[in-house]
Each structure stands twice: as C-alpha cells, then as structure tokens.
Design a protein around this motif. Structure first.
Motif, PDB file in Angstrom:
ATOM      1  N   GLY A 222       0.797  -1.215   0.000  1.00 11.61           N
ATOM      2  CA  GLY A 222       0.000   0.000   0.000  1.00 11.61           C
ATOM      3  C   GLY A 222       0.829   1.264   0.000  1.00 11.61           C
ATOM      4  N   GLY A 223       1.931   1.286   0.729  1.00 10.39           N
ATOM      5  CA  GLY A 223       2.783   2.458   0.759  1.00 10.39           C
ATOM      6  C   GLY A 223       2.544   3.336   1.970  1.00 10.39           C
ATOM      7  N   LEU A 224       3.414   4.353   2.108  1.00  8.02           N
ATOM      8  CA  LEU A 224       3.375   5.245   3.265  1.00  8.02           C
ATOM      9  C   LEU A 224       2.125   6.117   3.271  1.00  8.02           C
ATOM     10  CD1 LEU A 224       4.705   6.577   5.732  1.00  8.02           C
ATOM     11  CD2 LEU A 224       5.949   8.059   4.145  1.00  8.02           C
ATOM     12  N   THR A 225       1.800   6.705   2.142  1.00  9.02           N
ATOM     13  CA  THR A 225       0.637   7.601   2.117  1.00  9.02           C
ATOM     14  C   THR A 225      -0.641   6.846   2.437  1.00  9.02           C
ATOM     15  OG1 THR A 225       0.409   7.254  -0.276  1.00  9.02           O
ATOM     16  CG2 THR A 225       1.729   9.135   0.444  1.00  9.02           C
ATOM     17  N   SER A 226      -0.761   5.619   1.984  1.00 13.74           N
ATOM     18  CA  SER A 226      -1.955   4.823   2.282  1.00 13.74           C
ATOM     19  C   SER A 226      -2.061   4.550   3.774  1.00 13.74           C
ATOM     20  CB  SER A 226      -1.906   3.505   1.502  1.00 13.74           C
ATOM     21  OG  SER A 226      -3.007   2.680   1.845  1.00 13.74           O
ATOM     22  N   ALA A 227      -0.936   4.232   4.430  1.00 14.76           N
ATOM     23  CA  ALA A 227      -0.959   3.964   5.871  1.00 14.76           C
ATOM     24  C   ALA A 227      -1.337   5.210   6.660  1.00 14.76           C
ATOM     25  CB  ALA A 227       0.405   3.440   6.320  1.00 14.76           C
ATOM     26  N   ILE A 228      -0.770   6.366   6.279  1.00 14.45           N
ATOM     27  CA  ILE A 228      -1.100   7.612   6.985  1.00 14.45           C
ATOM     28  C   ILE A 228      -2.561   7.987   6.756  1.00 14.45           C
ATOM     29  CG2 ILE A 228      -0.610  10.085   7.068  1.00 14.45           C
ATOM     30  CD1 ILE A 228       2.294   9.454   6.499  1.00 14.45           C
ATOM     31  N   ALA A 229      -3.040   7.826   5.529  1.00 15.87           N
ATOM     32  CA  ALA A 229      -4.431   8.162   5.232  1.00 15.87           C
ATOM     33  C   ALA A 229      -5.398   7.270   6.005  1.00 15.87           C
ATOM     34  CB  ALA A 229      -4.689   8.042   3.734  1.00 15.87           C
ATOM     35  N   ASP A 230      -5.109   5.981   6.064  1.00 10.54           N
ATOM     36  CA  ASP A 230      -5.983   5.069   6.804  1.00 10.54           C
ATOM     37  C   ASP A 230      -6.026   5.442   8.281  1.00 10.54           C
ATOM     38  OD1 ASP A 230      -6.472   3.713   4.487  1.00 10.54           O
ATOM     39  OD2 ASP A 230      -5.042   2.094   4.890  1.00 10.54           O
ATOM     40  N   TYR A 231      -4.873   5.781   8.839  1.00  7.57           N
ATOM     41  CA  TYR A 231      -4.845   6.149  10.260  1.00  7.57           C
ATOM     42  C   TYR A 231      -5.621   7.448  10.496  1.00  7.57           C
ATOM     43  CZ  TYR A 231      -3.064   7.312  14.883  1.00  7.57           C
ATOM     44  OH  TYR A 231      -2.963   7.644  16.208  1.00  7.57           O
ATOM     45  N   ALA A 232      -5.399   8.445   9.644  1.00  6.76           N
ATOM     46  CA  ALA A 232      -6.092   9.726   9.831  1.00  6.76           C
ATOM     47  C   ALA A 232      -7.597   9.561   9.686  1.00  6.76           C
ATOM     48  CB  ALA A 232      -5.565  10.744   8.818  1.00  6.76           C
ATOM     49  N   ARG A 233      -8.049   8.763   8.733  1.00  4.29           N
ATOM     50  CA  ARG A 233      -9.489   8.546   8.561  1.00  4.29           C
ATOM     51  C   ARG A 233     -10.072   7.849   9.788  1.00  4.29           C
ATOM     52  NH1 ARG A 233      -7.930   6.529   3.313  1.00  4.29           N
ATOM     53  NH2 ARG A 233      -8.249   8.092   1.679  1.00  4.29           N
ATOM     54  N   ALA A 234      -9.399   6.807  10.276  1.00  7.34           N
ATOM     55  CA  ALA A 234      -9.923   6.067  11.427  1.00  7.34           C
ATOM     56  C   ALA A 234      -9.998   6.948  12.661  1.00  7.34           C
ATOM     57  CB  ALA A 234      -9.045   4.838  11.696  1.00  7.34           C
ATOM     58  N   VAL A 235      -8.951   7.726  12.918  1.00  5.77           N
ATOM     59  CA  VAL A 235      -8.957   8.609  14.096  1.00  5.77           C
ATOM     60  C   VAL A 235      -9.995   9.708  13.916  1.00  5.77           C
ATOM     61  CG1 VAL A 235      -7.590  10.263  15.416  1.00  5.77           C
ATOM     62  CG2 VAL A 235      -6.569   8.105  14.689  1.00  5.77           C
ATOM     63  N   GLY A 236     -10.056  10.287  12.725  1.00  3.40           N
ATOM     64  CA  GLY A 236     -11.037  11.348  12.503  1.00  3.40           C
ATOM     65  C   GLY A 236     -12.449  10.853  12.669  1.00  3.40           C
ATOM     66  N   SER A 237     -12.747   9.646  12.181  1.00  8.60           N
ATOM     67  CA  SER A 237     -14.095   9.105  12.312  1.00  8.60           C
ATOM     68  C   SER A 237     -14.452   8.861  13.765  1.00  8.60           C
ATOM     69  CB  SER A 237     -14.192   7.802  11.514  1.00  8.60           C
ATOM     70  OG  SER A 237     -15.456   7.186  11.698  1.00  8.60           O
ATOM     71  N   SER A 238     -13.506   8.372  14.571  1.00  6.44           N
ATOM     72  CA  SER A 238     -13.788   8.087  15.979  1.00  6.44           C
ATOM     73  C   SER A 238     -13.833   9.337  16.835  1.00  6.44           C
ATOM     74  CB  SER A 238     -12.724   7.125  16.534  1.00  6.44           C
ATOM     75  OG  SER A 238     -12.710   5.909  15.822  1.00  6.44           O
ATOM     76  N   ALA A 239     -13.031  10.352  16.473  1.00  3.04           N
ATOM     77  CA  ALA A 239     -12.945  11.552  17.298  1.00  3.04           C
ATOM     78  C   ALA A 239     -13.823  12.696  16.802  1.00  3.04           C
ATOM     79  CB  ALA A 239     -11.490  12.026  17.354  1.00  3.04           C
ATOM     80  N   GLY A 240     -14.545  12.501  15.717  1.00  2.31           N
ATOM     81  CA  GLY A 240     -15.417  13.558  15.219  1.00  2.31           C
ATOM     82  C   GLY A 240     -14.673  14.657  14.486  1.00  2.31           C
ATOM     83  N   LEU A 241     -13.527  14.363  13.887  1.00  2.79           N
ATOM     84  CA  LEU A 241     -12.749  15.338  13.129  1.00  2.79           C
ATOM     85  C   LEU A 241     -13.043  15.175  11.632  1.00  2.79           C
ATOM     86  CD1 LEU A 241      -9.248  15.032  14.857  1.00  2.79           C
ATOM     87  CD2 LEU A 241     -10.772  17.010  14.948  1.00  2.79           C
ATOM     88  N   ARG A 242     -13.151  16.306  10.935  1.00  6.17           N
ATOM     89  CA  ARG A 242     -13.263  16.273   9.481  1.00  6.17           C
ATOM     90  C   ARG A 242     -11.842  16.242   8.905  1.00  6.17           C
ATOM     91  NH1 ARG A 242     -17.392  19.901  10.776  1.00  6.17           N
ATOM     92  NH2 ARG A 242     -15.964  21.673  10.494  1.00  6.17           N
TER      93      ARG A 242
END
Length: 556
Positions: free
Chosen positions: A415-435
C-alpha cells in the motif's frame, strides 16, 4: 564439583554410567551367593562396592574416579582368582569399562573417536591376568583364562557400543545447539557495536550521502544516486546529488544496465538513461557496491555529455567508494534488525495492553454500571459522582483503543506510506469527530522501510496531538513522497501552540527525535487564524522550491 557448563545431555550420560554399576553389582553378588559360600563372596562384594562408590562421590572425569575404575578392575580379577568359583564376579567388568567410555565425552575434548580409557583398562586387565597365570591351579588354569578373556572381550565390546552411543548423542546435541550459539555470538557482537558506534555510523541514509558526495566530485558527473534493494521488486533511493530533481529508475527489470550490474557485480557503462527525467543524449554508469561477494546497492551516475562517462572513470569510482559496500550493508542489516525488533515490541505491547489494562478498565466500567443500577432513589449526589467516574473510564478506554490502533499500524509494503497515513487519519477522525482533508502524492518509488516507519510514527503523533490537545474540528493531512524527498504535514484548526498540554510538548519532542533519526527536519508553525501545522521534511534539497521555504519554529 561438577562443571556447570555441562549440558543436560551430558548429565544424562553420566547418570547412565553411574547407575550401570548398581544392577551389575547386585547381579554378581546374587550369582556368587548361588554358586559359592557367602563367606567367600560377601567380603569381595563389599570391597567392590567400596571401589565403585568413588564414582558416586566425585566428578566422573576426576583423577580419583579414574583410579576408582582401575581399582574396580583389580578387585574383580583378584576376587575371581581367589574364590573357588571364579566366574561369578567377571560380568562386572562391563561396569568400569562402559562407564569409562560413557564419561569420556565429558572433558574438554568432548567427542572422542575411540574410548582411550577403556582400552587402557583392557590392557591393564590383560596384564593382571598375565601376572596371575603362575599362581593359578593347573587344573583350573585353562577354564579360568577362557572365562576371564571372554568376560574381558565382552566388556570391551560393551565399551565400544557405549562410546558410539555417547558420540552420537553429543553430536546431535551440539548440532542442535550450534545455531543458537552462533546466533547468541552474533547478537552479542551486534549489541557491542550498537553501544560503541554513534547512531549516524549505522545510518544507511548518512552512509549513502557520503558515497554520493564522494562520487559527485568525479569530473563530468552531473547526477548521482545510491539505490538499495527493498522487500519488493523495486529499489529505494537512499541518497542523490543532482542540480534538479531526478526521477531515477528504481526497477532493475526495466533497465538492462542496472540488471547486469546487480547480477554480474561489474560496472556497466553506456548511453542508456538511468532517470526518467533525463532529456536528450546522456552517458551513464551503474557501479555495484559489493560486500563479501554480495551486491548491496547500486551507484547510478549520469552526465549530460554523451561521451563523458566511460570505463576510464572506473578507477576514480573505485577510490570514491572503497569500503562503502561493507559499511552500507552493515547499516542496512542493523536497520532491518532494529525495525524487526521494534515491530515485534509494538505488537507485544499491544497484546499486553489489550489483555491487561484494557480488560480491567472494561470490567471497572461494568462495575460502575452495576453500582449505579443498585443506588436507592434520592441518592443524586452519589449518582452524579458515579456518572462522572463512568465518563472518565469511558474516556480512558477510548484512549487505549486509539493507542492499540496506533501500535498495530504499520506501513504495508504494497500500500505504501501515504496509504498507511491516510488510513490512520481517517480512522482517528471518524472516531474523534474530526473532518479529515487529505492531499496525497506518492509515486511508484519507495523510501527505505525504516524511514517509512519513522515518518508514519511522526504523522501518528501529530494526529494524536491534534485530537487530544488542540480541540480541533478539522484536520488537513498532506503526504508528498518522491524518494529520496518526502514531506508529511499535519494541520489542525485547534487552539494553537499556546494551549498545548505538557503531554503535547512531550509528543513534539518525540517527533523531533524521530525526524533526527532519519536525518529529516521537523517544523511547527501557527496556522491563521488559529491552529497548528506540524511538518517533517526529508531531503529538502532534493526538491527545489520546497522544504525550507516554510518559515517556522524548529523543535529542539
């Protein structure tokens, strides 16, 4: 005292040699009592037991044990010679002979081809028999010599079998232990090296930069890069030197010069471009870095003059890269071992947290729920306190879940580095209410695995700080990866730097340490009208017009 270095297998064979005497002594004593008067058997059985007891009391390779075995042979021959029925005690000769063979492999020279001590005991027994011949009654002489010789021969065969069994057992034991011994020695050396050498000495990027700087001094060379193998089919650019950004070919399958240099371990020259961004005619060379017969990396050279890079430059490249292959391979191996150990430790911590404190906090939450349900009516104050406590437990469980997710997150080699960072940011944003707003730019080339892991951890820490301390509503994550250049930027619209908690400052310090480890620069700056930007830039000079253009406060 027994040598503490003896293995369990050695103690096993020593026990066999020790307890071999007990049944044989009992056997010959019973046999003697059957065929001879007790007064002629019991005294000799007692003397034989005393001689054998030496082996029970001292270490098998001790001199006293050696003398004890010779004493046993002497007592057996004297007892058989002086009693009316000589054959009763002769079977016991197997005990000292076999014991000597079994314990022969306990000394410093553990594997012996022949049971030397058993041979000496046989020679000694034959000598004693020869000395007894003149004193034997002629009528019994032939019968006695035949019985004694047969018993001695049988005992020697038993010693040979015992020696072979001990040899086989210890050989298998040492073969099984040898890989662990070699691994322990290598890991011990690695620990010593890791403690003695400074961190930059084992940094693949730093060593690659030194190689690039040395090769770039060669006349007529315009562009230089060091490419190393990765876990995939593509190579990674460790360092480069170029007036402008060069898009280096990272797939040896697509470039015959690179493939031939890697496989043949010989420099390859020609007019084939090594970078996709080359325009017009060029001359190029691929120089392999070899260590101990293994290709470690490739040095790619290009010149805009068609006839500038020729085999005449090879001696100069030899001087510029002398010893670099071994140093780079050592750094790459150290980086791989450290990455594997770090990944395993993170997984272990995640398992322990999940199975330990996370489960206990969950049980605590259930207990608070039960207590709230059992409160009598009118206990509003107690109910309010329990609700506050339940909210705090829920918050802690949520934080633990975020921590577990962070510990288990890794860069997928597909997947690569950008995919890993994007997946983490989406998961945290979804759980914490961040856009979450993502801007991703990653080509086909990859950064070294250790570098990608550090950049992922920096991005995770920046996102965590924005979630926990900034009280933000929006999160902008920018990932630009074009090896050896990379830029990761995390921006929030929270309360800014002035509102950072001590934990947030500690997180920024950790990010700074990670950036320094991969020779990157970490910057923080305020975002207008409010918020914070955290950016880490790797090899900014490889990307003209970016990198240090943004003004900001560097974290010490």
């Amino acid at each position: 005292m027994e040598d503490p270095s003896q293995s369990e297998g050695t103690r096993h064979w020593r026990s066999r040699a020790l307890w071999l005497r007990i049944p044989l002594l009992a056997l010959v004593t019973v046999l003697g009592l059957v065929i001879a008067p007790p007064v002629a058997v019991l005294p000799w059985a007692l003397v034989l037991a005393l001689a054998a007891s030496v082996s029970f009391l001292v270490q098998p390779r001790h001199r006293l044990a050696l003398l004890g075995r010779f004493a046993e042979v002497t007592v057996v021959l004297l007892a058989s010679w002086s009693t009316p029925e000589p054959g009763w005690v002769l079977p016991y000769l197997m005990a000292p002979m076999a014991a000597a063979a079994l314990t022969a492999n306990l000394g410093p020279q553990r594997i012996q081809k022949w049971p030397i001590e058993s041979i000496l005991l046989s020679v000694f027994a034959a000598a004693v028999l020869g000395a007894q011949v003149p004193y034997i009654i002629p009528a019994l002489r032939d019968e006695y010599l035949v019985a004694a010789a047969s018993a001695l021969a049988f005992a020697f065969v038993a010693a040979l079998v015992a020696s072979w069994l001990g040899h086989v057992h210890l050989s298998r034991s040492e073969d099984a232990e040898r890989p662990y011994e070699e691994a322990a020695a290598l890991l011990t050396q690695l620990r010593v090296v890791a403690r003695q050498l400074p961190g930059s000495t084992l940094d693949p990027g730093g060593i690659a930069s030194e190689i690039v700087d040395s090769v770039a001094e060669v006349e007529a060379v315009d562009r230089v890069a060091v490419l190393a193998a990765s876990s995939g089919r593509r190579m990674v650019v460790l360092a480069e030197h170029s007036p402008e950004r060069a898009d280096w070919e990272t797939s040896p399958q697509m470039n015959t010069m690179m493939a031939d240099a890697w496989a043949g371990q010989k420099p390859q020259t020609g007019q084939l471009p090594l970078s996709r961004s080359s325009s017009g005619a060029v001359s190029s060379m691929v120089y392999p870095l070899v260590a101990e017969g293994r290709t470690v990396a490739l040095v790619a050279l290009e010149s805009d003059e068609p006839a500038a890079v020729t085999p005449v430059l090879i001696p100069q490249i030899d001087d510029a890269t002398r010893g670099a292959g071994l140093r780079l391979e050592t750094a790459l191996l150290f980086e791989e071992v450290r990455s594997m150990a770090t990944t395993e430790e993170r997984q272990r911590l995640a398992r322990e947290i999940h199975d330990g404190i996370a489960q206990e906090l969950a049980m605590l939450g259930y207990g608070i729920d039960n207590a709230m349900s059992d409160l009598p009516e009118g206990a509003s104050e107690a109910s309010s306190q329990l609700e506050e406590l339940r909210s705090e437990v829920t918050r802690l469980v949520t934080e633990l879940r975020f921590s577990l997710f962070e510990l288990r997150s890794n860069v997928d080699r597909k997947g690569g580095l950008t995919s890993a960072i994007a997946d983490y940011a989406r998961a945290v944003g979804s759980s914490a209410g961040l856009r979450v707003h993502l801007s991703l730019d990653e080509g086909g080339a990859r950064l070294p695995a250790g570098t990608e892991a550090e950049l992922l951890r920096i991005a995770q820490e920046a996102v965590t700080n924005a979630r926990k301390h900034a009280r933000a509503q929006n999160l902008w994550v920018t990932c630009e990866v074009d090896p050896p250049y990379a830029r990761i930027e995390v921006t929030d619209d929270g309360q800014g730097l002035g509102g950072d908690a001590p934990e947030g400052r500690y997180g920024l310090a950790i990010m700074s340490e990670r950036a320094e480890r991969i020779r990157g620069s970490l910057e923080i700056r305020p975002r207008e009208p409010h918020g914070t930007t955290v950016a880490v830039v790797l090899n900014a000079s490889a990307r003209p017009g970016t990198g240090n253009a943004d003004a900001g406060a560097e974290i010490p």
